[in-house]
Design a protein around this motif. Structure first.
Motif, short mmCIF file in Angstrom:
data_model
loop_
_atom_site.label_atom_id
_atom_site.label_comp_id
_atom_site.label_asym_id
_atom_site.label_seq_id
_atom_site.Cartn_x
_atom_site.Cartn_y
_atom_site.Cartn_z
N VAL A 110 -40.34 38.63 32.69
CA VAL A 110 -39.95 38.01 33.89
C VAL A 110 -38.44 38.63 33.80
CG1 VAL A 110 -39.09 35.85 35.06
CG2 VAL A 110 -41.34 36.03 33.83
N ALA A 111 -37.93 38.77 35.25
CA ALA A 111 -36.51 39.31 35.13
C ALA A 111 -35.84 38.55 36.42
CB ALA A 111 -36.36 40.75 35.64
N LEU A 112 -34.73 38.17 36.37
CA LEU A 112 -33.68 37.69 37.41
C LEU A 112 -33.16 38.77 38.16
CD1 LEU A 112 -32.67 34.21 36.24
CD2 LEU A 112 -34.61 34.85 37.61
N VAL A 113 -33.21 38.72 39.28
CA VAL A 113 -32.46 40.09 40.15
C VAL A 113 -31.35 39.65 41.07
CG1 VAL A 113 -32.67 41.90 41.65
CG2 VAL A 113 -34.43 41.45 39.84
N SER A 114 -30.19 39.80 41.14
CA SER A 114 -29.09 39.58 41.82
C SER A 114 -28.42 40.57 42.45
CB SER A 114 -28.16 38.51 41.12
OG SER A 114 -27.24 37.85 42.06
N GLY A 115 -28.14 40.88 43.59
CA GLY A 115 -27.27 41.79 44.29
C GLY A 115 -28.07 43.15 43.80
N GLY A 116 -29.21 43.16 44.02
CA GLY A 116 -30.02 44.48 43.58
C GLY A 116 -30.12 45.04 42.24
N ARG A 117 -29.49 44.13 41.24
CA ARG A 117 -29.53 44.49 39.90
C ARG A 117 -30.38 43.48 38.80
NH1 ARG A 117 -25.52 42.79 36.38
NH2 ARG A 117 -24.02 41.38 37.46
N ILE A 118 -31.00 43.74 37.96
CA ILE A 118 -31.62 43.05 36.89
C ILE A 118 -30.28 42.08 36.01
CG2 ILE A 118 -32.74 42.44 34.60
CD1 ILE A 118 -34.93 44.22 35.99
N VAL A 119 -30.34 40.75 36.12
CA VAL A 119 -29.00 39.93 35.48
C VAL A 119 -29.70 39.27 34.29
CG1 VAL A 119 -27.55 39.92 37.42
CG2 VAL A 119 -29.21 38.18 36.82
N ALA A 120 -30.89 39.28 34.10
CA ALA A 120 -31.61 38.76 32.93
C ALA A 120 -33.10 39.14 32.84
CB ALA A 120 -31.66 37.12 32.93
N CYS A 121 -33.44 39.45 31.74
CA CYS A 121 -34.76 39.96 31.44
C CYS A 121 -35.40 39.48 30.21
CB CYS A 121 -34.86 41.64 31.75
SG CYS A 121 -36.66 42.13 31.63
N SER A 122 -36.65 39.05 30.01
CA SER A 122 -37.16 38.69 28.84
C SER A 122 -38.55 38.96 28.77
CB SER A 122 -36.84 37.05 28.67
OG SER A 122 -37.38 37.07 27.29
#
Length: 243
Positions: free
Chosen positions: A137-149
């Motif tokens: 699962v990843a969080l994406v903000s502004g077109g980039r991954i900001v957290a991934c696990s």
């Protein structure tokens, strides 16, 4: 996270293969046992922060006094030592916890003007770790991954990235969650608590996930990265398409 295991091939002979590690962890909050979970080893600080937040036991990282990780145990002390709680899983799976039947009137709703484009969805899915033994699962903000696990369970992986986002001061209302597998009602509930407005998964959502998403303002995109990709709820959040 992986161990090398010797096994016997079905056609004979020995082979060494990777096996995903798993660690049972009993969670204690203010000295009281909350639940026991099965996790991929490591990254427990992010997980417990996200887990307590999505279970609505804390409202932010500033409410955590301390976290102590021991073998098979995570002990949390909150600044309110008398705080009690119980898990709020929408559907009970496995042992422990309590069932909370769905009442969307009691769930948070999404209030965000975030929209995403189809190319942004494709780029986010492509940036996920390659499919393997773990869910990602990843969080994406502004077109980039900001957290991934990654974790054995995609719900745990979602808690991990939410925990990382909390610790980094992330504005969840400007993010989308992207994950492998199907979107479940439990993933939807966690996104609602965190105010994440868009949930994208590589598999199709469950019918219950769609029902909750529709009634709470969450946009759900299923089968992303495949020819079967479709928007199941709130297509107005996806730029360039019509319902």
């Amino acid at each position: 996270m992986f161990k090398r295991i010797t096994c016997t091939r079905i056609d004979g002979g020995q082979i060494v293969r990777d096996a995903a590690g798993e660690a049972p962890a009993a969670i204690f909050v203010n000295g009281r046992h909350l639940t026991t979970v099965i996790l991929s080893p490591g990254g427990f600080q992010d997980f417990i922060t996200g887990y307590l937040y999505t279970e609505e036991l804390i409202r932010g990282v500033d409410e955590i006094e301390s976290v102590r990780v021991e073998e098979n145990r995570i002990s949390v002390l909150t600044k309110n030592p008398f705080r009690r709680g119980s898990v709020k899983k929408t559907i009970l799976s496995g042992c422990g916890g309590a069932v909370s039947y769905i009442d969307t009137q009691k769930l948070p709703s999404i209030d965000s003007d975030l929209t995403v484009s189809v190319p942004e969805i494709a780029a986010a899915v492509a940036a996920l770790p390659a499919p393997g033994m773990l869910d990602a699962v990843a969080l994406v903000s502004g077109g980039r991954i900001v957290a991934c696990s990654e974790d054995l369970d995609r719900h745990n992986a979602l808690d991990r990235v939410i925990g990382r986002g909390l610790r980094d001061g992330l504005d969840f209302s400007r993010t989308l969650a992207v994950g492998t597998g199907s979107a479940t009602s439990e993933m939807v509930r966690k996104c609602l608590v965190a105010k994440i407005p868009v949930l994208i998964t590589t598999g199709p959502p469950t019918a219950l996930a769609v029902k909750i998403g529709e009634e709470t303002g969450l946009c759900i995109v299923g089968s992303a990265g495949t020819p079967e990709m479709a928007v199941y709820t709130h297509p107005e959040r996806i730029a360039g398409i019509s319902a």
